[in-house]
Design an enzyme around this catalytic site. Structure first.
Site, PDB file in Angstrom:
ATOM      1  N   CYS A   2     -53.264  -0.416  31.679  1.00 53.05           N
ATOM      2  CA  CYS A   2     -54.317  -1.273  32.202  1.00 53.05           C
ATOM      3  C   CYS A   2     -55.651  -0.549  32.144  1.00 53.05           C
ATOM      4  CB  CYS A   2     -54.003  -1.660  33.648  1.00 53.05           C
ATOM      5  SG  CYS A   2     -52.343  -2.356  33.869  1.00 53.05           S
ATOM      6  N   ARG A  45     -55.293  -6.053  33.893  1.00 52.18           N
ATOM      7  CA  ARG A  45     -53.855  -5.842  33.774  1.00 52.18           C
ATOM      8  C   ARG A  45     -53.298  -6.232  32.417  1.00 52.18           C
ATOM      9  NH1 ARG A  45     -48.715  -8.837  36.604  1.00 52.18           N
ATOM     10  NH2 ARG A  45     -47.222  -7.124  36.307  1.00 52.18           N
ATOM     11  N   LEU A  46     -52.513  -5.296  31.837  1.00 50.21           N
ATOM     12  CA  LEU A  46     -51.618  -5.596  30.729  1.00 50.21           C
ATOM     13  C   LEU A  46     -50.229  -5.632  31.343  1.00 50.21           C
ATOM     14  CD1 LEU A  46     -51.032  -5.979  27.695  1.00 50.21           C
ATOM     15  CD2 LEU A  46     -50.849  -3.486  27.503  1.00 50.21           C
ATOM     16  N   ILE A  48     -46.540  -5.469  32.041  1.00 49.10           N
ATOM     17  CA  ILE A  48     -45.376  -4.869  31.402  1.00 49.10           C
ATOM     18  C   ILE A  48     -44.138  -5.019  32.292  1.00 49.10           C
ATOM     19  CG2 ILE A  48     -44.385  -2.740  30.458  1.00 49.10           C
ATOM     20  CD1 ILE A  48     -46.748  -3.762  28.850  1.00 49.10           C
ATOM     21  N   ASN A  70     -53.301   2.691  36.308  1.00 45.48           N
ATOM     22  CA  ASN A  70     -53.159   2.550  34.856  1.00 45.48           C
ATOM     23  C   ASN A  70     -52.038   3.463  34.400  1.00 45.48           C
ATOM     24  OD1 ASN A  70     -53.524   2.335  32.046  1.00 45.48           O
ATOM     25  ND2 ASN A  70     -55.106   3.918  32.031  1.00 45.48           N
ATOM     26  N   GLY A  71     -51.029   2.903  33.718  1.00 41.03           N
ATOM     27  CA  GLY A  71     -49.960   3.737  33.185  1.00 41.03           C
ATOM     28  C   GLY A  71     -48.590   3.201  33.523  1.00 41.03           C
ATOM     29  N   ASP A  94     -43.676  -0.661  39.308  1.00 44.32           N
ATOM     30  CA  ASP A  94     -43.872   0.739  39.673  1.00 44.32           C
ATOM     31  C   ASP A  94     -45.105   0.964  40.528  1.00 44.32           C
ATOM     32  OD1 ASP A  94     -45.453   0.023  37.506  1.00 44.32           O
ATOM     33  OD2 ASP A  94     -45.212   1.919  36.437  1.00 44.32           O
ATOM     34  N   GLY A 357     -44.182   9.228  18.384  1.00 45.37           N
ATOM     35  CA  GLY A 357     -43.794  10.638  18.360  1.00 45.37           C
ATOM     36  C   GLY A 357     -44.914  11.613  18.638  1.00 45.37           C
TER      37      GLY A 357
END
Length: 521
Positions: A2, A45-46, A48, A70-71, A94, A357
């Protein structure tokens, strides 16, 4: 993933809304605000996790503590389980654990978190603002102090909505950029804006700011174990790190280049998934054939039975420049950002979350320069005339292909006569003091210290243990990885509202890898 904004020490609802609006690309699924006389928080907000119930800012059950986050916290379910005896959680998001952890542990809460994050917590009882950034620096966090007040945001563009912030050029940041092609924390290119470094938290109260470092991973080589023992030790940690990052209520996939890093991620995803993994690869036309990765990626995808998607691009640097500048806000010199932007835009058509990666080369010693640090000791024992003779033989036109062995050998020989910290700084740097002297105006030079330290060499010298290779890895862990690789990964993916998760930056894995002797790395 976010966008967060806010401030403490004053109230301005219109400024908060404008700061939040400027981060819409980081969170297209919704916005939220919490406004008090002493502090305000904004959020884009994204979605998830818990699509319906995870709106922010979010408060503690008693309404005393508010968070804008964010995260992703990958161990949030185990934390929820530990807290369930005392709290009835209203979501399965979360974010909800953060204000509760803060009430229990204060600033020490960060030690319980395993994930990527930057967040702001407002304690309305203590009138205290708490900012924190994850250990490795996957998620960005900027701030600006204005007298007794403070503002913060995920990106500088949001802070620049406040006209009172000094947006003039910071000469020290420019000096660092010309050397590294990125601006390292705590600097930003703007004189009035700072970065909170990775592994640090900030507390603001009554106009006073305190910044503390809460994590580090110094080399601590353990020579008692064999290679096989290290494989048995690290294998489960790697797998756990990848599995943790599959928690999502939206479609998820993985970038696949065909290299060891991304192939390892795909192998674990395929092992634990009941459906084919969605994988994504970028390729080039004839002009980029030396960088082509698609043939190997196809073989890996076929082996693991993935739904494989490819994009062939023909980059127009000028055409893509506006988007790059708009996304970074600051000078940034790694052209890989253009490729990551194209791949992120393509991937977002299929999934909302992608594993990558990033961090594998740094943490597992994949760059040629690490092996160069091993070899340089041998070359340094050659007589000077012998090194000069070899250099004269190999000097000549150097190709611009991905694997330029002539350039690597030249740089290895040229650096072999320098002390290790200067050698490594020269290998990863892009300009010398003399070159800066020709480049900078008298006005800029007058604002720079003549004895300013070399940032890479200083990081290299920080550990009191470890080989030259481990010291080089440590320098990259605190420089090149977060401020170059992870920065373009965050900005380019978030420009297209794609969440990228990076298992090889898991701090539990990093701490263990810093114990592996370089001869076995």
């Amino acid at each position: 993933m976010c966008g967060i904004v806010g401030f403490a020490g004053f109230q301005d609802a219109s400024l908060l809304r404008e700061m939040t609006r400027r981060l819409r690309h980081r969170g297209p699924d919704g916005e939220g605000f919490h406004i008090e006389p002493e502090a305000s928080l904004g959020h884009r907000r994204l979605a998830i996790l818990d699509i319906e119930g995870g709106a922010q800012p979010m408060s503690s059950p008693d309404g005393r503590v508010w968070v804008s986050f964010n995260g992703q916290i990958y161990n949030y379910q185990s934390i929820m389980k530990d807290l369930a005896q005392d709290y009835s959680f209203q979501t399965h998001c979360d974010t909800e654990i953060l204000p509760i952890l803060y009430q229990h542990h204060g600033k020490e809460m960060v030690h319980q978190l395993r994930g990527m994050f930057s967040f702001a917590i407002w304690d309305s009882r203590q009138k205290q603002l708490f900012l924190a950034r994850d250990r490795i620096g996957v998620k960005p966090l900027y701030y600006a102090c204005l007298g007794q007040s403070i503002l913060f945001a995920s990106e500088p563009k949001a802070l620049l909505a406040c006209q009172r912030i000094d947006s003039s050029l910071d000469p020290e940041a420019l000096d660092a950029y010309v050397d590294l092609l990125y601006v390292p924390p705590p600097l930003s290119i703007f004189r009035g804006i700072r970065q909170l470094p990775p592994g640090h938290h900030l507390t603001w109260r009554e106009g006073q700011v305190t910044i503390e470092k809460y994590w580090d991973a110094l080399p601590d080589p353990d020579d008692s174990r064999s290679m096989q023992e290290w494989v048995e030790e690290l294998g489960p940690i790697i797998e756990d790190s990848i599995r943790m990052r599959t928690i999502s209520d939206v479609p998820l996939g993985a970038f696949l280049s065909g290299g060891i890093d991304s192939s390892t991620i795909v192998s674990v995803l395929a092992k634990h998934s009941t459906q084919p993994v969605e994988t994504f690869c970028i390729g080039f036309g004839e002009e980029g054939k030396s960088y082509e990765e698609r043939p190997i990626a196809r073989r890996v995808a076929q082996f693991f039975g993935t739904n494989h998607h490819e994009l062939e691009i023909h980059l127009d640097v000028v055409e893509g420049l506006d988007e790059i500048v708009r996304s970074f806000d600051e000078p940034f010199g790694n052209p890989t950002a253009l490729l990551t932007s194209a791949l992120s835009k393509f991937t977002r058509q299929f999934v909302t979350v992608s594993l990558a990666g990033d961090g594998g080369d740094e943490m597992f010693g994949g760059y040629p320069r690490y092996r160069g640090m091993l070899w340089a000791g041998t070359f340094s024992r050659f007589p000077a005339f012998a090194r000069k003779w070899i250099l004269n033989i190999i000097r000549g036109k150097e190709s611009s292909t991905a694997r330029n062995y002539r350039r690597w050998l030249r740089e290895l020989l040229e650096g072999s006569g320098l002390p290790p910290q200067q050698r490594y700084a020269a290998w990863v740097g892009y300009s010398t003091l003399e070159e800066k002297g020709f480049l900078f105006s008298d006005k800029i030079q007058s604002q720079l210290r003549s004895d300013r330290p070399d940032r890479v060499a200083s990081l290299f010298n920080t550990p009191d243990r470890g080989s030259d290779v481990q010291r080089a890895v440590y320098a990259d862990l605190h420089g090149f990885l977060p401020e170059n690789v992870l920065r373009y990964s965050d900005r380019m993916s978030m420009a297209h509202s794609l969440e990228v998760r990076v298992p090889f930056t898991d701090h539990v894995l990093v701490e263990q890898l810093m114990k592996v002797p370089s001869a076995q790395g």
